[in-house]
Design an enzyme around this catalytic site. Structure first.
Site, PDB file in Angstrom:
ATOM      1  N   ASN A 140     -44.881  -5.385 -85.373  1.00 40.37           N
ATOM      2  CA  ASN A 140     -46.308  -5.704 -85.246  1.00 40.37           C
ATOM      3  C   ASN A 140     -46.708  -5.891 -83.779  1.00 40.37           C
ATOM      4  OD1 ASN A 140     -45.158  -8.150 -84.624  1.00 40.37           O
ATOM      5  ND2 ASN A 140     -46.289  -9.355 -86.139  1.00 40.37           N
ATOM      6  N   HIS A 187     -45.287  -7.694 -81.539  1.00 43.72           N
ATOM      7  CA  HIS A 187     -45.059  -8.994 -80.897  1.00 43.72           C
ATOM      8  C   HIS A 187     -44.013  -8.847 -79.793  1.00 43.72           C
ATOM      9  CE1 HIS A 187     -41.843 -10.327 -84.106  1.00 43.72           C
ATOM     10  NE2 HIS A 187     -41.241  -9.743 -83.110  1.00 43.72           N
ATOM     11  N   ASP A 203     -36.688 -16.782 -76.772  1.00 45.01           N
ATOM     12  CA  ASP A 203     -37.166 -17.488 -77.962  1.00 45.01           C
ATOM     13  C   ASP A 203     -36.004 -17.996 -78.808  1.00 45.01           C
ATOM     14  OD1 ASP A 203     -36.323 -14.969 -78.783  1.00 45.01           O
ATOM     15  OD2 ASP A 203     -38.258 -14.313 -79.513  1.00 45.01           O
ATOM     16  N   GLU A 229     -46.922 -13.748 -81.584  1.00 45.17           N
ATOM     17  CA  GLU A 229     -47.466 -12.931 -82.667  1.00 45.17           C
ATOM     18  C   GLU A 229     -48.895 -12.494 -82.314  1.00 45.17           C
ATOM     19  OE1 GLU A 229     -45.566 -11.922 -84.861  1.00 45.17           O
ATOM     20  OE2 GLU A 229     -44.270 -13.447 -85.746  1.00 45.17           O
TER      21      GLU A 229
HETATM   22  C1  GLP Z   1     -37.536 -10.766 -83.124  1.00 41.99           C
HETATM   23  C2  GLP Z   1     -37.372 -11.369 -81.745  1.00 41.99           C
HETATM   24  C3  GLP Z   1     -38.013 -10.492 -80.701  1.00 41.99           C
HETATM   25  C4  GLP Z   1     -37.494  -9.080 -80.852  1.00 41.99           C
HETATM   26  C5  GLP Z   1     -37.896  -8.549 -82.194  1.00 41.99           C
HETATM   27  C6  GLP Z   1     -37.432  -7.122 -82.454  1.00 41.99           C
HETATM   28  O1  GLP Z   1     -38.767 -11.018 -83.655  1.00 41.99           O
HETATM   29  N1  GLP Z   1     -37.920 -12.679 -81.649  1.00 41.99           N
HETATM   30  O2  GLP Z   1     -37.727 -11.035 -79.425  1.00 41.99           O
HETATM   31  O3  GLP Z   1     -37.998  -8.266 -79.842  1.00 41.99           O
HETATM   32  O4  GLP Z   1     -37.321  -9.392 -83.181  1.00 41.99           O
HETATM   33  O5  GLP Z   1     -36.130  -7.152 -82.913  1.00 41.99           O
HETATM   34  P1  GLP Z   1     -35.228  -5.900 -83.194  1.00 41.99           P
HETATM   35  O6  GLP Z   1     -34.696  -5.508 -81.849  1.00 41.99           O
HETATM   36  O7  GLP Z   1     -34.170  -6.414 -84.089  1.00 41.99           O
HETATM   37  O8  GLP Z   1     -36.077  -4.865 -83.802  1.00 41.99           O
END
Ligand code: GLP
Length: 232
Positions: free
Chosen positions: A130, A132, A67, A137
């Protein structure tokens, strides 16, 4: 689904890096799906360390990021492109031509590029608070493909700490859940107590589009790597 509970973040990072290295050794022209966020930073650090020490070769690797934010210039310090350079690409011999990061200009072209690379062999994914995955989402269709999405208020709120006084983008481009599920192998990483609820709902709860990560329960070749704190 295999669940590995590692004692701490360091071991989670080493275990996931080892898995990637094994996969690259078995298939040097591996096509790999790559995540961003705080969780995989240790994995990238370990990959870079071992790349140097063990003279690994990533020159045949094809990479597809999951992403990217929409609306940030490519070289913006918070863009996922910059993150990937900082944590991985600037330190290893992945060829620039083999690096793919969606930019929202042509999501269908991104899907075609994945197909031309032979599909994704190994996809590493994190999980949001959440539940995702990538930027899919709650409410995202399990058939969804790469597309532009609006970020959930909770996601924007959580990202604000990384953006300081700057506004967090409200849109992103993300591989779809359908795209993710087509990967031949998926590794989900989750670290820290703030993820344990999402992990619980994703892996033990009902499979529902309101819990995007629960789609992973349908995947036949899935490994979950947690640290103690994120444990169910
Ligand atoms: C963002 C990214 C996700 C990732 C999530 C969790 O939303 N788009 O791909 O998994 O954050 O991030 P973190 O590892 O910083 O908790």
């Amino acid at each position: 689904m295999r669940v590995l509970v590692t004692p701490d973040y360091r071991t989670l990072s080493q275990t996931s890096a080892e898995l990637v290295i094994k996969a690259v050794r078995a298939k040097p022209d591996l096509t790999i799906g790559l995540p961003t966020g705080r969780t995989p930073i240790g994995m990238y650090e370990d990959l870079v360390k071992r790349y140097r020490k063990e003279h690994l070769d990533f020159s045949l690797l094809q990479t597809f990021n999951l992403d990217e934010y929409i609306g940030l210039p490519q070289h913006h310090p918070k863009s996922y492109r910059t993150y990937m350079r900082r944590h991985f690409f600037d330190h290893v011999n992945v060829l620039p031509a083999n690096i793919h990061i969606p930019d929202g200009s042509d999501p269908q072209q991104y899907e075609r590029a994945i197909q031309s690379a032979g599909g994704i062999d190994l996809l590493i994914v994190g999980i949001g608070a959440n539940a995702h995955i990538a930027f899919n989402e709650p409410g995202s269709s399990f058939d969804s493909r790469t597309r532009i999405v609006a970020l959930a208020p909770e996601t924007i709120h959580n990202a604000q700490q990384h953006f300081g006084n700057e506004p967090v983008p409200i849109k992103a481009v993300t591989m779809g859940i359908g795209t993710i599920l087509e990967a031949r192998r998926i590794v989900l990483l989750a670290s820290g107590a703030e993820k344990s609820d999402a992990v619980e709902r994703a892996l033990r709860g009902p499979v529902s589009e309101s819990i995007p990560a629960s789609a992973l329960q349908r995947h036949a070749n899935m490994i979950v790597i947690l640290d103690e704190a994120a444990k169910l």
